[in-house]
Scaffold this active site. Structure first.
Site, PDB file in Angstrom:
ATOM      1  NE  ARG A 148      -2.075   1.998   3.553  1.00  0.00           N
ATOM      2  CZ  ARG A 148      -2.715   2.493   4.618  1.00  0.00           C
ATOM      3  NH1 ARG A 148      -3.962   2.116   4.872  1.00  0.00           N
ATOM      4  NH2 ARG A 148      -2.131   3.335   5.430  1.00  0.00           N
ATOM      5  CE1 TYR A 160      -5.108   6.182   7.972  1.00  0.00           C
ATOM      6  CE2 TYR A 160      -4.936   5.961   5.583  1.00  0.00           C
ATOM      7  CZ  TYR A 160      -5.036   5.393   6.841  1.00  0.00           C
ATOM      8  OH  TYR A 160      -5.031   4.042   6.961  1.00  0.00           O
ATOM      9  CG  ASP A 211      -7.030   3.510   3.285  1.00  0.00           C
ATOM     10  OD1 ASP A 211      -8.152   3.866   2.886  1.00  0.00           O
ATOM     11  OD2 ASP A 211      -6.803   3.101   4.447  1.00  0.00           O
ATOM     12  CG  HIS A 213      -8.534   6.683   6.160  1.00  0.00           C
ATOM     13  ND1 HIS A 213      -8.888   7.357   7.294  1.00  0.00           N
ATOM     14  CD2 HIS A 213      -8.161   5.453   6.557  1.00  0.00           C
ATOM     15  CE1 HIS A 213      -8.727   6.571   8.349  1.00  0.00           C
ATOM     16  NE2 HIS A 213      -8.290   5.402   7.926  1.00  0.00           N
ATOM     17  CD  GLU A 237      -8.238   0.382   2.845  1.00  0.00           C
ATOM     18  OE1 GLU A 237      -7.154  -0.072   2.404  1.00  0.00           O
ATOM     19  OE2 GLU A 237      -8.437   0.579   4.051  1.00  0.00           O
ATOM     20  CD  GLU A 263     -10.110   0.746   7.524  1.00  0.00           C
ATOM     21  OE1 GLU A 263      -9.305   0.204   6.769  1.00  0.00           O
ATOM     22  OE2 GLU A 263      -9.866   1.756   8.189  1.00  0.00           O
ATOM     23  NE  ARG A 284      -9.647  -2.340   3.931  1.00  0.00           N
ATOM     24  CZ  ARG A 284      -8.598  -2.739   4.658  1.00  0.00           C
ATOM     25  NH1 ARG A 284      -7.980  -3.862   4.373  1.00  0.00           N
ATOM     26  NH2 ARG A 284      -8.189  -2.017   5.674  1.00  0.00           N
ATOM     27  CD  GLU A 340      -4.546  -2.868   6.886  1.00  0.00           C
ATOM     28  OE1 GLU A 340      -5.766  -3.073   7.024  1.00  0.00           O
ATOM     29  OE2 GLU A 340      -4.013  -1.768   7.085  1.00  0.00           O
ATOM     30  CD1 TRP A 403      -8.600  11.471  10.343  1.00  0.00           C
ATOM     31  CD2 TRP A 403      -8.882   9.308  10.906  1.00  0.00           C
ATOM     32  NE1 TRP A 403      -7.357  10.894  10.472  1.00  0.00           N
ATOM     33  CE2 TRP A 403      -7.496   9.571  10.808  1.00  0.00           C
ATOM     34  CE3 TRP A 403      -9.321   8.029  11.225  1.00  0.00           C
ATOM     35  CZ2 TRP A 403      -6.544   8.595  11.041  1.00  0.00           C
ATOM     36  CZ3 TRP A 403      -8.378   7.047  11.457  1.00  0.00           C
ATOM     37  CH2 TRP A 403      -7.000   7.335  11.371  1.00  0.00           C
TER      38      TRP A 403
END
Ligand code: KDG
Ligand code: MG
Length: 403
Positions: A148, A160, A211, A213, A237, A263, A284, A340, A403
């Site tokens: 990643r 991030y 990602d 995020h 992601e 996630e 995920r 991951e 976030w």
């Protein structure tokens, strides 16, 4: 029949906070379950201690499905990260016990290996593009097949996913939430360029992941995905927050860049539409936050019907206990995609001693019975809980961003 005679919640902070449930049976067999919910640890510890442990004493540890249903349906109040993380801890500990009683590693109880190891992706990052490229080279040298890539967006300190210094990346970084600045415009200007630089330097013979995020709108995400198509990402992601599952239809129509989400999900209902309408390519969910091995296996089985592959969350806030559970599950499911993996700091292993091994960019479960993780409780007592929060993200006008 053996019964559950003890269930204890252990909160410890070797390098970062972890919550662990340890269940003991009348035969003296013990099982471990991870109950860590980053930044909300004590809510799960209290839920377990006050409302779950009293219900476990005297139950048959072999009845995993029944205990899952009892805790899920019996509470009346369903789902949510606190409840589902608590149920996950019980579920994982009971699978650990079942494996130890049978004298078999967990993967054997789950149907046996469908593959030898679970390919993992590592986290390369950099304060600028040059640092990111050096970090990718490091992961390539370590034998990772999937990486990643995240770089700090110029002018947005605390971007991030970027590691500071030599340690592992740890997003829960302050005793009260750190407020970080975010600019979608700056990110969209910058990210395609550094991802292209990675492909220019290292080519296409490894899987490249990125990602987002949850930072973009569906329109912005569609545009980004289209710009990245030639880079052939393994996945993009969390392009947008996924509460509104149908919004992914718009991203799908805009781009063929593969999408990974889940996630922060804690139940099959959070991803049902994403899976059954094939709005994502990778799911995920993790054993620790989505109801344990029993429930995540159900989600993975649903995903298999729709050609959605797995890519479980595995940041450092998942303890070696849930990482072991994930690896056992990963090697058994037919639709495994990637796992991951962020290595824990060495001090974490003074408390948790996992037996899985990283070889050739893949995690391999050991043949130890159950999960194959030991916990040193005396060592755990030396690392008291320290309040730590995830950051909050704000736009230039001061308003709160995802976030
Ligand atoms: O606790 C939050 C982290 O696990 C999360 O920010 C990590 O996005 C993450 C990832 O992909 O690992
Ligand atoms: Mg993520």
């Amino acid at each position: 029949m053996a019964t559950i005679t003890d269930a204890r919640v252990i909160v410890t902070s070797p390098g970062r906070n972890f919550v662990t449930l340890k269940i003991t049976t009348s035969d003296g067999v013990t099982g471990l379950g991870d109950a860590t919910l980053n930044g909300r640890e004590l809510a799960v510890a209290g839920y377990l201690r006050d409302h779950v442990v009293p219900l476990l004493i005297g139950r048959d540890p072999a009845r995993i499905e029944d205990t899952w249903q009892y805790l899920y349906k019996g509470a009346y109040w369903r789902r949510g990260p606190v409840t589902m993380t608590a149920i996950a801890a019980v579920d994982t500990a009971l699978w650990d016990i079942k494996g130890k009683v049978a004298g078999l590693p967990l993967y054997e109880l789950l149907g046996g290996k469908a593959r030898e190891g679970a390919m993992v992706y590592g986290h390369a990052s950099g304060g600028d593009v040059a640092e990111l490229l050096d970090d990718i080279a490091r992961f390539r040298d370590l034998g990772y097949q999937a990486i990643r890539a995240q770089a700090a967006v110029p002018g947005t300190p605390g971007s991030y996913g970027v590691r500071h210094g030599r340690g592992v990346y740890e997003p829960a970084n302050a005793s009260l939430p750190d407020e970080q600045m975010w600019s979608t415009e700056a990110y969209l200007d910058f990210a395609p360029g550094y991802l292209a630089a990675v492909r220019e330097r290292f080519g296409f013979h490894f899987h490249l992941l990125h990602d987002v995020h949850h930072r973009l709108t569906p329109t912005e995400a569609g545009r980004l995905g289209r710009r990245l198509e030639d880079l052939r990402l393994f996945w993009m992601e969390d392009p947008t927050p996924a509460e509104l599952q149908e919004s992914f239809r718009q991203i799908r129509q805009a781009t063929t860049t593969p999408i990974a989400v889940g996630e922060v999900f804690n139940s099959i209902w959070d991803c049902q539409q994403l899976i059954t309408e094939r709005l994502i390519d990778y799911i995920r969910v993790s054993v620790v936050h989505a109801g344990g091995i029993t429930h995540v296996r159900r989600i993975f089985n649903l995903a298999e019907l729709y050609q959605v592959r797995t890519g479980s969350h595995g940041a450092t806030d998942l303890s070696p206990v849930s990482m072991a559970a994930a690896v056992h599950l990963d090697v058994t499911v037919p639709n495994f995609g990637v796992q991951e993996y962020m290595e824990h700091e060495p001090v974490t292993h003074e408390v948790f001693r996992p037996t899985y091994e990283l070889r050739d960019g893949a995690l391999h479960p050991s043949t130890a019975p159950g999960l194959g993780v030991e916990m040193d409780e005396e060592a755990a007592a030396h690392f008291p809980y320290e309040p730590k929060y995830l950051p909050v993200s704000r736009r230039a006008d001061g308003s709160v961003h995802d976030w």
